[in-house]
Design a protein around this motif. Structure first.
Motif, PDB file in Angstrom:
ATOM      1  N   ALA A 116     -12.557   0.418   0.304  1.00 54.32           N
ATOM      2  CA  ALA A 116     -11.969   0.955   1.541  1.00 54.32           C
ATOM      3  C   ALA A 116     -10.475   1.213   1.368  1.00 54.32           C
ATOM      4  CB  ALA A 116     -12.216  -0.003   2.702  1.00 54.32           C
ATOM      5  N   VAL A 117      -9.787   0.282   0.724  1.00 52.50           N
ATOM      6  CA  VAL A 117      -8.346   0.442   0.498  1.00 52.50           C
ATOM      7  C   VAL A 117      -8.087   1.637  -0.412  1.00 52.50           C
ATOM      8  CG1 VAL A 117      -6.299  -0.606  -0.546  1.00 52.50           C
ATOM      9  CG2 VAL A 117      -7.804  -1.971   0.878  1.00 52.50           C
ATOM     10  N   GLY A 118      -8.837   1.730  -1.490  1.00 53.23           N
ATOM     11  CA  GLY A 118      -8.680   2.867  -2.410  1.00 53.23           C
ATOM     12  C   GLY A 118      -8.906   4.193  -1.711  1.00 53.23           C
ATOM     13  N   SER A 119      -9.921   4.248  -0.852  1.00 53.21           N
ATOM     14  CA  SER A 119     -10.205   5.476  -0.100  1.00 53.21           C
ATOM     15  C   SER A 119      -9.067   5.827   0.842  1.00 53.21           C
ATOM     16  CB  SER A 119     -11.493   5.324   0.706  1.00 53.21           C
ATOM     17  OG  SER A 119     -12.586   5.223  -0.158  1.00 53.21           O
ATOM     18  N   SER A 120      -8.500   4.815   1.530  1.00 50.04           N
ATOM     19  CA  SER A 120      -7.414   5.103   2.477  1.00 50.04           C
ATOM     20  C   SER A 120      -6.152   5.554   1.750  1.00 50.04           C
ATOM     21  CB  SER A 120      -7.131   3.894   3.372  1.00 50.04           C
ATOM     22  OG  SER A 120      -6.639   2.802   2.639  1.00 50.04           O
ATOM     23  N   ILE A 121      -5.896   5.002   0.583  1.00 47.96           N
ATOM     24  CA  ILE A 121      -4.730   5.419  -0.204  1.00 47.96           C
ATOM     25  C   ILE A 121      -4.905   6.870  -0.653  1.00 47.96           C
ATOM     26  CG2 ILE A 121      -3.558   5.062  -2.420  1.00 47.96           C
ATOM     27  CD1 ILE A 121      -3.959   1.991  -1.854  1.00 47.96           C
ATOM     28  N   LYS A 122      -6.097   7.212  -1.110  1.00 51.71           N
ATOM     29  CA  LYS A 122      -6.375   8.600  -1.518  1.00 51.71           C
ATOM     30  C   LYS A 122      -6.262   9.551  -0.333  1.00 51.71           C
ATOM     31  CE  LYS A 122      -9.278   7.944  -5.592  1.00 51.71           C
ATOM     32  NZ  LYS A 122      -9.311   6.543  -5.914  1.00 51.71           N
ATOM     33  N   LEU A 123      -6.768   9.138   0.819  1.00 45.18           N
ATOM     34  CA  LEU A 123      -6.693   9.965   2.022  1.00 45.18           C
ATOM     35  C   LEU A 123      -5.238  10.173   2.445  1.00 45.18           C
ATOM     36  CD1 LEU A 123      -8.605  11.416   3.988  1.00 45.18           C
ATOM     37  CD2 LEU A 123      -8.526   9.355   5.418  1.00 45.18           C
ATOM     38  N   ALA A 124      -4.432   9.113   2.383  1.00 46.66           N
ATOM     39  CA  ALA A 124      -3.011   9.229   2.708  1.00 46.66           C
ATOM     40  C   ALA A 124      -2.315  10.169   1.725  1.00 46.66           C
ATOM     41  CB  ALA A 124      -2.348   7.852   2.698  1.00 46.66           C
ATOM     42  N   ALA A 125      -2.664  10.101   0.456  1.00 49.27           N
ATOM     43  CA  ALA A 125      -2.087  11.012  -0.553  1.00 49.27           C
ATOM     44  C   ALA A 125      -2.493  12.452  -0.262  1.00 49.27           C
ATOM     45  CB  ALA A 125      -2.503  10.588  -1.955  1.00 49.27           C
ATOM     46  N   ASP A 126      -3.751  12.663   0.135  1.00 49.49           N
ATOM     47  CA  ASP A 126      -4.205  14.002   0.525  1.00 49.49           C
ATOM     48  C   ASP A 126      -3.364  14.531   1.688  1.00 49.49           C
ATOM     49  OD1 ASP A 126      -6.280  13.756  -1.348  1.00 49.49           O
ATOM     50  OD2 ASP A 126      -7.820  13.326   0.174  1.00 49.49           O
ATOM     51  N   ALA A 127      -3.115  13.662   2.676  1.00 49.13           N
ATOM     52  CA  ALA A 127      -2.320  14.063   3.846  1.00 49.13           C
ATOM     53  C   ALA A 127      -0.889  14.403   3.431  1.00 49.13           C
ATOM     54  CB  ALA A 127      -2.323  12.950   4.894  1.00 49.13           C
ATOM     55  N   CYS A 128      -0.330  13.636   2.515  1.00 46.05           N
ATOM     56  CA  CYS A 128       1.023  13.938   2.015  1.00 46.05           C
ATOM     57  C   CYS A 128       1.063  15.307   1.355  1.00 46.05           C
ATOM     58  CB  CYS A 128       1.483  12.875   1.014  1.00 46.05           C
ATOM     59  SG  CYS A 128       1.889  11.294   1.749  1.00 46.05           S
ATOM     60  N   GLU A 129       0.089  15.581   0.515  1.00 48.11           N
ATOM     61  CA  GLU A 129       0.033  16.888  -0.153  1.00 48.11           C
ATOM     62  C   GLU A 129      -0.108  18.008   0.880  1.00 48.11           C
ATOM     63  OE1 GLU A 129      -2.012  15.589  -4.390  1.00 48.11           O
ATOM     64  OE2 GLU A 129      -3.282  16.299  -2.761  1.00 48.11           O
ATOM     65  N   VAL A 132       0.825  -1.214   0.000  1.00 47.94           N
ATOM     66  CA  VAL A 132       0.000   0.000   0.000  1.00 47.94           C
ATOM     67  C   VAL A 132       0.861   1.267   0.000  1.00 47.94           C
ATOM     68  CG1 VAL A 132      -2.093  -1.039   0.962  1.00 47.94           C
ATOM     69  CG2 VAL A 132      -0.400  -0.043   2.504  1.00 47.94           C
ATOM     70  N   GLY A 133       2.075   1.205   0.514  1.00 47.64           N
ATOM     71  CA  GLY A 133       2.979   2.357   0.435  1.00 47.64           C
ATOM     72  C   GLY A 133       3.319   2.694  -1.014  1.00 47.64           C
ATOM     73  N   PHE A 134       3.625   1.664  -1.803  1.00 47.17           N
ATOM     74  CA  PHE A 134       3.877   1.863  -3.236  1.00 47.17           C
ATOM     75  C   PHE A 134       2.613   2.399  -3.926  1.00 47.17           C
ATOM     76  CE2 PHE A 134       7.563  -1.257  -4.490  1.00 47.17           C
ATOM     77  CZ  PHE A 134       8.409  -0.628  -3.608  1.00 47.17           C
ATOM     78  N   MET A 135       1.458   1.841  -3.564  1.00 47.28           N
ATOM     79  CA  MET A 135       0.193   2.269  -4.173  1.00 47.28           C
ATOM     80  C   MET A 135      -0.068   3.750  -3.909  1.00 47.28           C
ATOM     81  SD  MET A 135      -2.276  -0.928  -3.201  1.00 47.28           S
ATOM     82  CE  MET A 135      -1.686  -2.613  -3.338  1.00 47.28           C
ATOM     83  N   MET A 136       0.287   4.213  -2.703  1.00 44.08           N
ATOM     84  CA  MET A 136       0.084   5.618  -2.373  1.00 44.08           C
ATOM     85  C   MET A 136       1.017   6.503  -3.214  1.00 44.08           C
ATOM     86  SD  MET A 136       0.539   8.648  -0.706  1.00 44.08           S
ATOM     87  CE  MET A 136       2.217   8.232  -0.387  1.00 44.08           C
ATOM     88  N   ILE A 137       2.268   6.075  -3.406  1.00 40.90           N
ATOM     89  CA  ILE A 137       3.185   6.822  -4.277  1.00 40.90           C
ATOM     90  C   ILE A 137       2.595   6.873  -5.690  1.00 40.90           C
ATOM     91  CG2 ILE A 137       5.461   6.774  -5.394  1.00 40.90           C
ATOM     92  CD1 ILE A 137       5.658   7.714  -2.500  1.00 40.90           C
ATOM     93  N   ASP A 138       2.070   5.747  -6.173  1.00 44.49           N
ATOM     94  CA  ASP A 138       1.453   5.714  -7.502  1.00 44.49           C
ATOM     95  C   ASP A 138       0.269   6.675  -7.596  1.00 44.49           C
ATOM     96  OD1 ASP A 138       3.313   3.802  -8.289  1.00 44.49           O
ATOM     97  OD2 ASP A 138       1.953   2.105  -7.949  1.00 44.49           O
ATOM     98  N   GLU A 139      -0.488   6.807  -6.507  1.00 43.26           N
ATOM     99  CA  GLU A 139      -1.613   7.749  -6.464  1.00 43.26           C
ATOM    100  C   GLU A 139      -1.111   9.180  -6.667  1.00 43.26           C
ATOM    101  OE1 GLU A 139      -5.360   9.601  -5.923  1.00 43.26           O
ATOM    102  OE2 GLU A 139      -4.913   7.502  -6.344  1.00 43.26           O
TER     103      GLU A 139
END
Length: 186
Positions: A157-170, A21-28
């Motif tokens: 749920a996973v897709g939402s959490s990855i998007k939320l983590a990307a939002d937090a990174c931004e 999921v860390g890689f997936m968040m970078i991909d997001e």
């Protein structure tokens, strides 16, 4: 300059597994901004981009999870990135699937990728976003569980959490991390 690191395992075999999921968040983030992970060095794939007026590096270590620190530390040293400007994203068994948790420091909690980061950074005090993958509900070895794919009923749920983590990174790129924590941990 800030550095966002997503932990995972390289290769097609591991692409859609819970441990990635860390890689997936970078991909997001890459997809949102039309960036590209086009640099190969420091045992990793990385991008050096601009977000608004700031420089940011996105890193996917290619060392396999248990040796992640072997990629993070050399990149930090080469680009003179301070520890306070590093954010590491990884999977967490102790959070339900679909939840995220931001922390400024902490232990490895049994996560070998985080253990490697702590060993190579020489401290537990680095920013992190944990993305929940839940615990197995059947008697399955943890290693098989984390290297398994998410069932269809968890994809949303996973897709939402990855998007939320990307939002937090931004948000972290131009907001103090404590403020980002207060917003995204609620």
């Amino acid at each position: 300059m800030k550095c966002i690191v997503g932990l995972g395992n390289p290769g097609k075999k591991y692409e859609d597994t819970r441990h990635n999921v860390g890689f997936m968040m970078i991909d997001e983030l890459v997809g949102r901004h039309n960036w590209s992970l086009d640099k190969k060095k420091f045992n990793g794939l990385y991008a050096m981009e601009h977000y608004q007026s700031d420089k940011v590096i996105l890193l996917k270590p290619q060392t396999y999870m248990n040796l992640s620190g072997e990629s993070i530390r050399p990149l930090m040293d080469f680009y003179n990135i301070d520890l306070e400007d590093v954010l590491i994203i990884y999977d967490d068994l102790d959070l339900p699937t679909g939840k995220i948790r931001l922390r400024q420091k902490g232990g490895h909690g049994g996560h070998n990728g985080v253990r490697s980061a702590i060993d190579h950074l020489g401290t537990k005090e680095f920013k992190r976003i944990r993305i929940g993958i839940g615990r197995p509900t059947s008697p399955i070895p943890v290693v098989d569980y984390v290297l398994g794919s998410f069932p269809k009923e968890e994809h949303e749920a996973v897709g939402s959490s990855i998007k939320l983590a990307a939002d937090a990174c931004e948000a972290w790129l131009n907001t103090p991390f404590i403020d980002v924590m207060n917003e995204y941990n609620n």
